[in-house]
Design an enzyme around this catalytic site. Structure first.
Site, PDB file in Angstrom:
ATOM      1  N   HIS A 419       0.811  -1.214   0.000  1.00 24.05           N
ATOM      2  CA  HIS A 419       0.000   0.000   0.000  1.00 24.05           C
ATOM      3  C   HIS A 419       0.845   1.265   0.000  1.00 24.05           C
ATOM      4  O   HIS A 419       0.449   2.299  -0.555  1.00 24.05           O
ATOM      5  CB  HIS A 419      -0.920  -0.024   1.228  1.00 24.05           C
ATOM      6  CG  HIS A 419      -2.111   0.862   1.113  1.00 24.05           C
ATOM      7  ND1 HIS A 419      -3.142   0.841   2.019  1.00 24.05           N
ATOM      8  CD2 HIS A 419      -2.455   1.796   0.199  1.00 24.05           C
ATOM      9  CE1 HIS A 419      -4.056   1.735   1.672  1.00 24.05           C
ATOM     10  NE2 HIS A 419      -3.662   2.323   0.571  1.00 24.05           N
ATOM     11  N   GLU A 462      -4.489  -4.288  -1.594  1.00 24.95           N
ATOM     12  CA  GLU A 462      -3.953  -2.942  -1.805  1.00 24.95           C
ATOM     13  C   GLU A 462      -2.502  -2.956  -2.282  1.00 24.95           C
ATOM     14  O   GLU A 462      -1.605  -2.407  -1.653  1.00 24.95           O
ATOM     15  CB  GLU A 462      -4.104  -2.116  -0.526  1.00 24.95           C
ATOM     16  CG  GLU A 462      -5.570  -1.862  -0.203  1.00 24.95           C
ATOM     17  CD  GLU A 462      -5.799  -1.103   1.087  1.00 24.95           C
ATOM     18  OE1 GLU A 462      -6.698  -0.241   1.109  1.00 24.95           O
ATOM     19  OE2 GLU A 462      -5.091  -1.372   2.076  1.00 24.95           O
ATOM     20  N   GLU A 538     -14.390  -4.838   1.372  1.00 25.38           N
ATOM     21  CA  GLU A 538     -14.449  -4.045   2.599  1.00 25.38           C
ATOM     22  C   GLU A 538     -15.562  -3.017   2.437  1.00 25.38           C
ATOM     23  O   GLU A 538     -15.693  -2.395   1.386  1.00 25.38           O
ATOM     24  CB  GLU A 538     -13.124  -3.323   2.880  1.00 25.38           C
ATOM     25  CG  GLU A 538     -11.951  -4.250   3.146  1.00 25.38           C
ATOM     26  CD  GLU A 538     -10.624  -3.509   3.303  1.00 25.38           C
ATOM     27  OE1 GLU A 538     -10.649  -2.290   3.606  1.00 25.38           O
ATOM     28  OE2 GLU A 538      -9.566  -4.139   3.127  1.00 25.38           O
ATOM     29  N   ALA A 540     -18.500  -0.453   5.154  1.00 22.58           N
ATOM     30  CA  ALA A 540     -19.006  -0.127   6.491  1.00 22.58           C
ATOM     31  C   ALA A 540     -17.861  -0.062   7.498  1.00 22.58           C
ATOM     32  O   ALA A 540     -17.709  -0.925   8.346  1.00 22.58           O
ATOM     33  CB  ALA A 540     -20.077  -1.127   6.921  1.00 22.58           C
TER      34      ALA A 540
END
Length: 1024
Positions: A419, A462, A538, A540
């Site tokens: 990431h 990511e 992914e 919430a």
């Protein structure tokens, strides 16, 4: 086997941990977990194997700031200042070095493959005795299930091998190094390696031998791998268990493999064959492999709803039946495929009720024990989760066995995240890093492919989208076509994923980011040529007081078949326990260990606290994900089951009609509804009360019997409807008493019996109340337009980096927190039966009016004070967080009683799980102890509140606790909060939503923002 001189100096000179082409030296090939039973009955019943020995326990440990500081003598003997640590553990949890919490930013200078010269190094050693029979024949292996980040291994002073990838086993052959009597292991663990660049996950960065260590003794001729696959006919009435077995050692004609399939004590099928694989190409087949196919009639299928398991025992033996060894695994008959844009399990479209889970323990860091794993699974099942994503790495091997047995669908994710790279695919598009990435993906598949719970492989998280991803996607599809592959990087819909799997895509709102736009989930389905299912990897973001708007996602999931659910971020707060100077524990987050860089409290996004105590948001998730849906028509309740395979066999529907929380009628009906079926329940004639109040019908699905994951009496689903009420008028009783108004220089005073009210004429506020001689207020009753900011309000703002778009920064910039009241009016009038106080205030900051609040207080002969509030909001000020009143009550009562939504904390955009009833809780339970303090504890839809001698009536929201909003705002950790004098009461006519689509952008939906220019509400305040 790679041969390297045993000396530490030579190993250090090689610097294997800075070479992406070296991911291991002498590590054995990946395979499913082995136990090498020498008795097939023990394999069938999964008894502890005598050939598998745990080395967990106390090891000697010495810490050094860099590997070069380790003395050569350590290879032969323990250092005099060595300490004792427990393995498995993270050494940071024992006071060595500091854990670092960072999300995106790498904790080291980005210069791959190189790592800092100051590279903390842990030197572990263990002296042990070996069973002498193990030395006479066979192979003795050592298995490290998880070491972070890289390590070299010596045995009896001789170098054995090297391994990295902290989340998969490293296994070595010790046979040539062991001797009779005492043996000594020496393990040099480095905190940083080139592998660290592939492990930039949003988590604490810790080090050490943090998973199990064990010895395994295998025979010289042995089972080296086996894979089981289930295949079906069209209607799943017949199945084939396909078992491919591979051996290692001397290939003899007399060798045979028997695979037997068991269901409990019953053998379902069995087959025996010699080695010699099927023809692969013009050169033939594998001589060391064999594939057996066992036919099974009417198999009991595996699903998360009904996790039926069989047991496969793989025996290697001679032609005369002499057993050499046996391996075994649980088998679930199930099929996963994507067809017509839908992810199907056993032919039925799944609705993923998922959650992301980090391996985290508040005391032990990243060490997982069986009790914690089981606790997580039970809580997930009890709260209607059916799936878990192993974010973002392969988990402890026991986790998958438990998911098989209890029933959870698993996304197994490779330990790859870059990431912090710029661009994100800097490494994943670089062929020099393909070997390292390949080992992380291929070894995960080889370890976990026999688990029925694993329904999806993930290439990581990511890391952008690179050519390496495409290569690994193709490898998985070739070796395991029985499962789909997902990968979010590069836009969530690349050629490296079978599932559109975005993170934090909104339901209806596009986020047109450059290069990788996030479309609304509804729009994504309709893009030209797009026919894949969409499952949010992914969504919430449950950081602190969050999960607002969750119901909107579930409305969309149920409306659009190809929207097949998602995985909430995430399961557990990643706080760690520290101790103050008095030995008291407190919860720490990023920066509390002096760690830099750090991302503060961003490690706490859980639906449960680190100790697994639920957040209030967990109840909202449970309700939205419930497997029974309800519709009321007249007196008929239609119950719809969303179970795909399970017939209700342990459920009763309990119904109750209540007026203002007082039960009027109730009943119980057994549920008899098939998978995806419906049941109509006719209620008797419902009572029609004559008195005023709210009439509610509540239904709850109760499980009378305990299950593997729930206790007897577990409530799995519920719903409420407000029923029509007869019109009724309650006339006020006549009062002969008239309140008396007196005026002093600074105050209006109203007196009635033993009660008095005082309004300050200079401030215009209700400044005091008395019951007898007891003062009731510690602070005046004032308007309130702000809240102690939530994580969602703060977003990415920090002291040194302000995000002007964050709600809290908008409120600060506009002066909401600093606004002061300018009195416009304060008058008193005596009416025929009451006293009327009229006030008006302009709430201003730096000469600018933000709000104008006009109030009337009517105090009648019954001692009731009716407060009418009208608030005008300036058109150019940000939408306020709340429109309400606040004061500090003098009393501290033990309990709070209210008629409204509860019992848990609820907010305007997170209240579907709350029920209208009369609730009574201890004052302490009205506060939610978020580790990072914020606004908390609101209860919406309140008609009546009772606390101490006071009662409030109306239609309002409230929170009540020992902490002021100011203290909550100014305090960094919950353990630093101190109970203030009296009790703080906040009563809101209106309160903004909390949001939760994500936590870094203003995510409160427009319908839950206070965007109107005028607000009116009314309260009645009296003493009981």
């Amino acid at each position: 086997m790679t041969m390297i001189t045993d000396s530490l100096a030579v190993v250090l000179q090689r610097r294997d941990w800075e070479n992406p082409g070296v991911t291991q030296l002498n590590r054995l090939a990946a395979h499913p977990p082995f136990a090498s039973w020498r008795n097939s009955e023990e394999a069938r019943t999964d008894r502890p194997s005598q050939q598998l020995r745990s080395l967990n326990g106390e090891w000697r440990f010495a810490w050094f700031p860099a590997p070069e500081a380790v003395p050569e003598s350590w290879l032969e003997c323990d250092l005099p200042d060595a300490d004792t640590v427990v393995v498995p553990s993270n050494w940071q949890m024992h006071g060595y070095d500091a854990p670092i919490y960072t999300n995106v930013t790498y904790p080291i200078t980005v210069n791959p493959p190189f790592v800092p010269a100051e590279n903390p190094t842990g030197c572990y050693s263990l002296t042990f005795n070996i069973d002498e029979s193990w030395l006479q024949e066979g192979q003795t292996r050592i298995i490290f299930d998880g070491v972070n980040s890289a390590f070299h291994l010596w045995c009896n002073g001789r170098w054995v091998g090297y391994g990295q990838d902290s989340r998969l086993p490293s296994e070595f052959d010790l046979s040539a190094f062991l001797r009779a009597g005492e043996n000594r292991l020496a393990v040099m663990v480095l905190r940083w390696s080139d592998g660290s660049y592939l492990e930039d996950q949003d988590m604490w960065r810790m080090s050490g031998i943090f998973r199990d260590v064990s010895l395994l003794h295998k025979p010289t001729t042995q089972i080296s791998d086996f894979q089981v696959t289930t295949r079906f006919n069209d209607d799943f009435s017949r199945a084939v268990l396909e078992a491919e077995v591979q051996m290692y050692g001397e290939l003899r004609d007399e060798l045979r493999v028997t695979v037997s399939l068991w269901q409990g004590e019953t053998q379902v099928a069995s087959g025996t064959a010699p080695f010699g694989g099927e023809i692969i190409d013009e050169r033939g087949g594998y001589a060391d492999r064999v594939t057996l196919r066992l036919n099974v009639e009417n198999p009991e299928l595996w699903s998360a709803e009904i996790p039926n398991l069989y047991r496969a025992v793989v025996e290697l033996h001679t032609a005369d039946g002499t057993l050499i060894e046996a391996e075994a695994c649980d088998v679930g008959f199930r099929e996963v495929r994507i067809e017509n844009g839908l992810l199907l399990l056993n032919g039925k479209p799944l609705l993923i009720r998922g959650v992301n889970r980090h391996e985290h323990h508040p005391l032990h860091g990243q060490v997982m024990d069986e009790q914690t794993m089981v606790q997580d699974i039970l809580l997930m099942k009890q709260n209607n989760f059916n799936a878990v994503r192993c974010s973002h790495y392969p988990n402890h091997p026991l986790w998958y066995t438990l998911c098989d047995r209890y029933g959870l669908y698993v996304v197994d994710e490779a330990n790859i995240e870059t990431h912090g790279m710029v661009p994100m695919n800097r490494l994943t598009d670089d062929p020099r890093w393909l070997p390292a990435m390949s080992e992380r993906v291929t070894r995960m598949v080889q370890r976990d492919r026999n688990h029925p719970s694993v329904i999806i492989w993930s290439l990581g998280n990511e890391s952008g989208h690179g050519a390496n991803h495409d290569a690994l996607y193709r490898w998985i599809k070739s070796v395991d076509p029985s499962r789909p592959v997902q990968y979010e990087g590069g836009g969530a819909d690349t050629t490296a994923t079978d599932i559109i799997c975005p993170m934090y895509a909104r339901v209806d709102e596009d986020q047109p980011f450059p290069a990788v736009p996030k479309w609304s989930i509804k729009k994504w389905l309709s893009l030209p040529g797009e026919m894949r299912p969409l499952i949010l990897c992914e969504y919430a973001h449950a950081m602190g007081n969050s999960l607002g708007g969750f119901a909107k996602y579930w409305q969309a999931f149920r409306q659009y078949p190809r929207l097949q659910g998602g995985f909430v971020w995430d399961w557990v707060d990643q706080s760690l326990i520290k101790y103050d100077e008095n030995g008291n524990p407190w919860s720490a987050y990023g920066g509390d260990f002096g760690d830099t860089p750090n991302d503060r409290q961003f490690c706490m996004n859980g639906l449960v606290f680190a100790d697994r105590t639920p957040h209030p948001a967990l109840t909202e998730a449970k309700h939205q994900q419930q497997f029974f849906q309800f519709r009321l028509s007249g007196r008929t309740i239609e119950v719809t089951s969303e179970y795909l395979f399970r017939h209700s066999d342990n459920e009763f529907l309990h119904w109750m009609v209540a007026l203002d929380g007082k039960p009027l009628a109730s009943g119980e009906v057994p549920l008899d509804v098939g998978p995806q079926g419906k049941q109509l329940i006719e209620l008797p004639e419902l009572p029609q009360p004559e008195s005023a109040g709210q009439l509610w019908l509540t239904v709850r699905v109760v499980q009378p019997n305990a299950t593997a994951w729930s206790e007897a009496g577990h409530i799995s689903a519920w719903q409420q409807w407000r029923l029509a009420e007869n019109l009724s008028v309650t006339l006020p009783s006549a009062s002969h008493a008239i309140p008396q108004l007196t005026t002093s220089g600074t105050d209006f005073c109203i007196e009635l019996g033993n009660k008095r009210w005082q309004f300050n004429r200079q401030s215009g506020f209700l400044s005091q109340m008395w019951i007898g001689d007891e003062k009731q207020l510690l602070t005046p009753l004032r308007d309130q337009f702000t809240r102690a900011p939530l994580d969602n309000d703060i977003g990415v703002s920090e002291a040194t980096r302000i995000d002007p778009n964050a709600w809290v920064e908008r409120w600060k910039a506009a002066g909401h927190y600093q606004a002061e009241a300018a009195l416009l009016q304060c008058t008193a009038d005596t009416l025929a039966d009451a006293v009327l106080i009229t006030t008006a205030h302009a709430w201003q900051h730096q000469g600018k009016t933000l709000f104008i609040s006009r109030k009337t207080y009517r105090i009648d002969g019954h001692g009731e004070m009716v407060i009418n509030v009208d608030v005008a909001v300036a058109s150019d000020t940000p939408h306020p967080a709340r429109v309400g009143l606040t004061c500090q009550l003098a009393q501290v009562a033990e309990r709070v009683n209210w008629l409204g939504l509860g019992p848990q904390e609820n907010y305007p955009d997170r209240l579907t799980a709350a029920c209208f009833d009369r609730w009574d809780l201890p004052l302490s339970d009205m506060y939610t102890p978020y580790v990072f303090p914020s606004e908390n504890g609101l209860r919406c839809g309140t008609r009546e509140l009772n606390y101490g001698p006071h009662q409030w009536r109306g239609d309002f929201q409230f929170n009540i606790s020992r902490y002021s909003q100011q203290q909550l705002m100014e305090t960094s950790h919950r353990h630093l909060l101190h109970a203030e004098e009296g009790t703080w009461l906040n009563i809101d006519g209106f309160h903004m939503g909390i949001g939760g689509d994500d936590s870094w952008s203003p995510s409160v939906s427009a319908e839950f923002q206070l965007s109107a220019g005028h607000y009116h509400y009314q309260l009645v305040w009296c003493q009981k």
